[in-house]
Write a protein that holds these residues in place. Structure first.
Motif, PDB file in Angstrom:
ATOM      1  N   SER C  32       0.801  -1.103  -0.079  1.00 48.27           N
ATOM      2  CA  SER C  32      -0.150   0.066   0.086  1.00 48.27           C
ATOM      3  C   SER C  32       0.855   1.285   0.047  1.00 48.27           C
ATOM      4  O   SER C  32       2.251   1.119   0.001  1.00 48.27           O
ATOM      5  N   VAL C  33       0.185   2.531  -0.127  1.00 48.00           N
ATOM      6  CA  VAL C  33       0.900   3.525  -0.186  1.00 48.00           C
ATOM      7  C   VAL C  33       1.875   3.921   0.985  1.00 48.00           C
ATOM      8  O   VAL C  33       2.955   4.557   1.102  1.00 48.00           O
ATOM      9  N   GLN C  34       1.634   3.249   2.165  1.00 45.72           N
ATOM     10  CA  GLN C  34       2.369   3.600   3.365  1.00 45.72           C
ATOM     11  C   GLN C  34       3.065   2.178   3.555  1.00 45.72           C
ATOM     12  O   GLN C  34       3.730   1.998   4.695  1.00 45.72           O
ATOM     13  N   GLY C  35       3.237   1.251   2.670  1.00 45.60           N
ATOM     14  CA  GLY C  35       4.181   0.101   2.644  1.00 45.60           C
ATOM     15  C   GLY C  35       3.511  -1.140   3.251  1.00 45.60           C
ATOM     16  O   GLY C  35       4.152  -2.167   3.677  1.00 45.60           O
ATOM     17  N   GLN C  36       2.310  -1.129   3.594  1.00 46.80           N
ATOM     18  CA  GLN C  36       1.493  -2.482   4.262  1.00 46.80           C
ATOM     19  C   GLN C  36       1.438  -3.503   2.960  1.00 46.80           C
ATOM     20  O   GLN C  36       1.188  -2.938   1.950  1.00 46.80           O
ATOM     21  N   SER C  37       1.222  -4.666   3.441  1.00 48.33           N
ATOM     22  CA  SER C  37       1.054  -5.911   2.490  1.00 48.33           C
ATOM     23  C   SER C  37      -0.124  -6.024   2.418  1.00 48.33           C
ATOM     24  O   SER C  37      -1.327  -5.974   3.045  1.00 48.33           O
TER      25      SER C  37
END
Lengths: 428, 385, 77
Positions: C32-37
Motif C-alpha cells: 500500500s502507499v504506506q508500505g503495508q502488504s
C-alpha cells in the motif's frame, strides 16, 4: 481508423438482470450487445458462467447461448463522453460504442466496512471469498470464519464447504428477533423458504450465531486469528481465511455518470424500468437489492420495454411487485447494529487505496472536504470501498466517480470516435 | 443579543481568502472568514499548484516573483501533506524559434535576479529521459516549486485561526452593507472592512465586476515514480494562458509527491458545464503526449474541471472597490492564484492597514476598469490600444 | 487441464479457468502507499487491492483475468 461499433440495445452487465434483458430484447428482434467486465456471464451469483452455475440456472444460460445476442466479455465501461456513446476498454484497446437504448444491469458489490485488521492478507469480503473459490481458489481443509450480515453469508458458507473448507463459524450481526421476523416473512416466498432450508441443511454442523460480529482480525504478515463478539462473550478463533460482508450496495457509478437520478443509493426507475434519462433503463440490484428473482424479472421487463413491447412488459408488473416486497424484507431485517459502526479504532484504515486513518477522517464532517484534505477516495477505486464505509460510519454522501469510471490507459481516452468533429478538423 | 463587531470580514475561504485572513490576523486585526460552502473546495481545488514566475508583463512578473519568494520562505513550515517540492520548471522548446524565446526569457529573468539556465536537447534528455527526443531544449528555472493547493490553503486558514481569526462555514453572503454584510439567512454582521475573495462568486456581490469564469481541466494518472522529475511546461503556454476568447490547451505536466502525474492545461470561456469537455480533454492530452510520448500508456485515474476567475487583462483585482468605502477586492487571479496567494494577501493587508506596500499596487487596482457598468470587453480593448 | 504461469520468476501450475487472484490466494501482491502488504480482497473488481503486472502491463486487476499458459506475472508481495 478504429472501427465504430453500434447496437440497438446495449446491456451493461451479464448477471441475471443483464442476461434476462438481453434475451428479452433479442426475442423482440432487436440487435443486442451484452457487455461484462468478467471473463464469463453469470454475474456474482452465477460467477464463472454455465460450468459453475447451479442446475436451476442452466436453462437461462442455454437461452442466452441460443439467442442472437452479441457478447463482449472482459470489457469495461470507462466513460459516457457524449449522449448515445460509451467509451469501453477491452483490456487491450479502447472502443467507442453507439447505442439506441441502454440497459444498465451493473449489479451490486458487497458492503465492506472497516474494522481493526481488515487489510491483512487472508481477510476478504464474504462474497469476495466465495467468488474467489468459485474461480479456483484452493481452500481445502483450511479454516474459515464468515461474518457480517445477510443471506449471502449462508450461500458463501455453502460454496466454501463444498470446496472442502472447514467453516468454523458464521457470525451474523442481526439479532435473533430480527432473523425470526425475516424467516416468518419468508413464508410468502415458498421458493426462497425452500432455498433457505436447503442452505441450512447443507450447513448443518456449522455454528450460525446471531447478534455476533468480528471485532478484529489478527496476525503478523497475514491473518492468524479473529476475535469475535457473540452476544456478551468475546472469543478468539485461529483461522486461515476471514470473509466479512454487510450485505450489498448497488453499483450506481455508470448510471450517475449518465445523469440518472438516484434515490437512497439506488437508480430510480419508473414502472417500465426506465431511468430519469430517456432511453436509459436499469434493472436488477442496481435499482435496489432484491436478489436473483427480482433481477431476472426486472431485466426481462427492461428488455421488453426498451424494444417498445409495453404490453408484454405490463403483464409482468404484479410479479415484480411481489419481488420488490422481498427486497424490503431484506432491508428491514438485516439493518446494521450501531456496534458495527464503532469497530474502527483511531489507527484503523478507512481508505485502503490511500491509507487514510479513521482518526484523521473523524476531524471532518463531509466527504468533499475529507477527500480534498486527506486524499480519502482519491485512489484507483475512486471511493467505491471507502465511500460506502464513510456513508455508514459518518453519514457522508460520497461524490460519484469522475471520468474515467475505471482506470484506463490515456491513449484510450484519445479515441477519435468520441469527438468526431475534432478528428475531422485535425485531419488534412 | 450583543452583536460582535469584527475589524475585517473576509468573504471566501479559498487560498486567497485564507491568505488574506492570515496576513491581516498577523497584523492584529480581528478577522471573520465567511465561507459559503467548505474551505478550499472551489477554484483552489481546481488549481495545479505550480508555483511559477510568469513574465507576460511586469506586473504579473512582480506579483508571481514575490509570491514564489514567500512560499519558498515558508516551505519549511508547511505540513508534509501539503506536498511542497522544489522541483523547478522546465520550459520546453520544440524548435529553434522557441529556443530563442527561451533565451529571451532567461535574459529577462536575469534582470529580475531570477536564476535560470538554457539546456540543450541532449542535456534535457539526460534530465528527463522520457521526453520526446525531438525537443530542441529547455529553459530550467530551478526556484519554481509545486504544492497541493487544498492542504496549503487549509493550513493558511488554520494559521489565521491560531492568530485569532474565526471561520464560519456554510455561511453564504447575500449582500454587502455599509460596514458589514448580510448573510443569506437574513442575519447581519458588521465589520470595519470587508474583503471579497469569493472567486467567481464575487461577481454576484458586485454586479458588473469584470470577471468571467474560465474553465480549466486536469487529469491525474496512477503512480509512476521517477517518470518525470520537473514541472514540464511548453513555451507556448503563455499563448494559451493569455490568448483571446478561443479555447486553448498547452502541455503542462507535474510530478506529484505521490508519483502521480498531474496533466493540464486547458482554458475555455463560454462553457458553464462543470462536466469534462471531451474534445478539449482530448486535445489537451494529445498535446501532453506529443511532449511525453510514454504518457499514452499510463493509466488515467481521474479527470475534472474547475472554473478560474479571469479578468480582461489577466491581472487580479487587488484593492479598494471603487465608490464603496471599506470594501476591498482580492480575486481574479485566474491560473496564478496559488503562486501569488501570499503576495496578494500581503499587498492587500498592507493597503488595508495603511502600511507602505512592497509592490506597486496600481496595476492590480480594481479601478483600472473604470465604471463596472462598462462591458468588460470594451475595457479590455481600451487597455490594449 | 493445467496451465503454467510465471509468478515473480517462479513457475506455478494452475487449473485453467482460474482467475489470477484465485491462483495467488492470500499471498501479498502489493504494498500500500504506506508500505503495508495487501492481498486480493473484494474478489469482484471493485477494490483494486489485487493489482499486479501481467505480461508487462502494470496495474491489472488479478481478479478480473483468467490465467493462461505462459502468463507472466510480477508483483511486489
Amino acid at each position: 481508423m478504429k472501427a465504430e461499433y453500434c447496437a440497438d440495445v446495449v446491456v451493461i452487465g451479464a448477471g441475471p438482470a443483464g442476461m434476462a434483458a438481453a434475451i428479452a430484447a433479442d426475442g423482440q428482434g432487436a440487435d443486442v450487445l451484452l457487455i461484462d467486465d468478467n471473463p464469463a456471464p453469470g454475474g456474482q451469483i452465477w460467477r464463472g458462467g454455465p460450468d459453475k452455475a447451479p442446475l436451476a440456472a442452466q436453462p437461462r444460460f442455454t437461452a442466452l447461448q441460443q439467442s442472437q445476442v452479441w457478447r463482449w466479455h472482459g470489457v469495461r465501461v470507462v466513460a459516457a463522453p457524449v449522449p448515445g456513446k460509451l467509451l469501453l476498454d477491452d483490456g487491450a484497446e479502447g472502443r467507442v460504442l453507439r447505442y439506441g437504448k441502454l440497459i444498465i444491469a451493473s449489479g451490486a458489490r458487497e458492503r465492506l466496512l472497516p474494522f481493526p485488521g481488515w487489510t491483512l492478507p487472508g481477510v476478504c469480503g464474504a462474497g469476495g471469498l466465495q467468488a474467489m473459490v468459485k474461480q479456483g481458489l484452493q481452500v481445502e481443509r483450511q479454516r474459515v470464519v464468515l461474518a457480517g450480515s445477510g443471506p449471502l453469508l449462508l450461500a458463501s458458507a455453502q460454496t466454501l464447504r463444498k470446496a472442502g473448507a472447514k467453516v468454523l463459524l458464521i457470525a451474523e450481526q442481526a439479532r435473533l428477533a430480527q432473523l425470526a421476523h425475516f424467516a416468518w416473512g419468508l413464508r410468502r416466498y415458498p421458493a426462497r423458504l425452500q432455498q433457505a432450508a436447503g442452505l441450512f441443511h447443507a450447513l448443518r454442523g456449522v455454528p450460525y450465531r446471531s447478534n455476533s460480529h468480528v471485532l478484529a482480525a489478527q496476525g503478523q504478515q497475514r491473518l492468524e486469528s479473529v476475535r469475535v463478539r457473540q452476544g456478551e462473550r468475546v472469543i478468539e478463533l485461529p483461522c486461515d481465511w476471514l470473509g466479512v460482508g454487510y450485505g450489498l450496495v448497488p453499483n450506481t457509478e455508470l448510471a450517475a455518470a449518465l445523469g440518472c437520478q438516484l434515490q437512497q443509493g439506488a437508480v430510480m426507475v419508473d414502472a417500465m424500468q426506465q431511468t430519469s434519462v430517456p432511453g436509459v433503463y436499469a434493472a436488477g440490484e442496481v435499482t435496489g437489492i432484491g436478489g436473483v428473482d427480482k433481477a431476472w424479472l426486472e431485466g426481462r421487463l427492461a428488455g421488453l420495454a426498451a424494444c417498445g413491447a409495453e404490453l408484454a412488459a405490463q403483464a409482468m408488473l404484479p410479479e415484480r411487485q411481489q419481488a420488490l416486497r422481498f427486497s424490503q424484507l431484506l432491508a428491514q431485517h438485516f439493518a446494521l447494529q450501531a456496534a458495527i459502526t464503532e469497530l474502527p479504532r483511531h489507527d484503523t484504515l478507512v481508505c485502503r487505496c490511500e491509507d487514510v486513518l479513521h482518526g484523521r477522517l473523524q476531524a471532518y464532517d463531509n466527504w468533499r472536504e475529507a477527500k480534498l484534505q486527506t486524499r480519502c477516495g482519491m485512489g484507483a477505486c475512486q471511493g467505491r470501498i471507502c465511500g460506502t464505509a464513510c456513508q455508514v460510519l459518518y453519514g457522508w454522501q460520497a461524490e460519484p466517480p469522475r471520468p474515467p469510471l475505471q482506470p484506463t490507459p490515456i491513449r484510450h481516452l484519445l479515441h477519435p470516435d468520441i469527438s468526431p468533429n475534432l478528428t475531422e478538423a485535425s485531419q488534412p | 443579543m450583543r452583536q460582535v463587531s469584527y475589524d475585517l470580514i473576509v468573504i471566501g475561504a479559498g487560498i486567497i481568502g485564507s491568505a488574506v485572513a492570515e496576513s491581516c490576523a498577523r497584523r492584529g486585526l480581528h478577522v471573520l472568514v465567511l465561507e459559503a460552502g467548505i474551505p478550499a473546495a472551489g477554484t483552489t481545488a481546481a488549481g495545479m499548484g505550480h508555483l511559477v514566475v510568469l513574465d507576460d508583463n511586469p506586473a504579473e512578473l512582480a506579483l508571481s516573483q514575490d509570491g514564489l519568494r514567500r512560499w519558498q520562505a515558508r516551505s519549511v513550515e508547511l505540513p508534509s501533506h501539503a506536498e511542497y517540492r522544489a522541483c523547478g520548471t522546465l520550459w520546453l522548446a520544440s524548435d529553434t524559434a522557441e529556443m530563442d524565446e527561451a533565451e529571451r526569457k532567461r535574459a529577462l529573468y536575469q534582470q529580475y535576479g531570477l536564476q535560470s539556465q538554457l539546456l540543450t536537447g541532449s542535456v534535457l534528455r539526460q534530465l528527463e529521459p522520457n521526453l520526446s527526443p525531438h525537443l530542441a531544449g529547455a529553459l530550467q528555472v530551478p526556484g519554481d516549486a509545486v504544492l497541493y493547493p487544498p492542504v496549503a490553503s487549509a493550513w493558511l486558514l488554520a494559521q489565521a485561526c491560531h492568530l485569532g481569526a474565526e471561520l464560519r462555514r456554510h455561511s453564504p453572503v447575500q449582500a454587502l452593507l455599509p460596514q458589514g454584510v448580510q448573510l443569506r439567512d437574513g442575519s447581519e454582521l458588521s465589520a470595519g472592512q470587508v474583503v471579497i475573495a469569493a472567486g467567481n462568486a464575487s461577481a454576484t456581490l458586485l454586479p458588473g465586476l469584470p470577471l468571467k469564469p474560465r474553465k480549466g481541466q486536469l487529469l491525474i494518472t496512477d503512480r509512476y515514480p521517477g517518470m518525470v522529475r520537473h514541472q514540464l511546461v511548453e513555451l507556448g503556454y503563455i499563448r494559451s494562458a493569455h490568448g483571446g476568447e478561443a479555447d486553448s490547451v498547452a502541455c503542462n505536466i507535474q510530478p506529484r509527491a505521490t508519483g502521480q502525474l498531474l496533466i493540464g492545461s486547458s482554458r475555455q470561456y463560454h462553457d458553464a458545464d462543470p462536466a469534462i469537455s471531451w474534445p478539449l480533454l482530448q486535445t489537451m492530452l494529445t498535446r501532453a503526449c506529443d511532449y511525453l510520448p510514454g504518457l499514452a500508456t499510463l493509466q488515467a485515474l481521474r479527470s475534472w474541471a474547475g472554473f478560474r476567475p479571469a479578468t480582461p487583462d489577466k491581472l487580479p483585482l487587488l484593492g479598494p472597490v471603487p465608490g464603496q468605502t471599506g470594501c476591498w477586492l482580492a480575486t481574479g487571479h485566474e491560473g496564478l492564484g496559488i503562486t501569488t496567494a501570499l503576495a496578494s494577501a500581503e499587498l492587500l493587508a498592507q493597503m488595508l492597514t495603511n502600511e507602505p506596500t512592497t509592490l506597486d499596487p496600481r496595476p492590480y487596482d480594481p479601478a483600472r476598469f473604470g465604471s463596472w457598468q462598462t462591458p468588460p470587453q470594451a475595457v479590455a480593448m481600451e487597455l490594449t490600444t | 487441464m493445467k496451465v503454467n504461469i510465471l509468478v515473480n520468476g517462479v513457475v506455478l501450475s494452475v487449473a485453467s479457468g482460474t482467475t489470477l487472484a484465485s491462483a495467488l490466494g492470500a499471498c501479498a501482491v502489493r504494498h500500500s502507499v504506506q508500505g503495508q502488504s495487501r492481498a486480493p480482497y473484494c474478489g469482484m473488481g471493485v477494490c483494486f487491492e489485487c493489482r499486479v503486472t501481467i505480461d508487462g502491463r502494470p496495474y491489472q486487476r488479478a481478479c478480473q483475468v483468467l490465467v493462461h499458459d505462459g502468463m507472466e506475472v510480477r508483483h511486489e508481495g
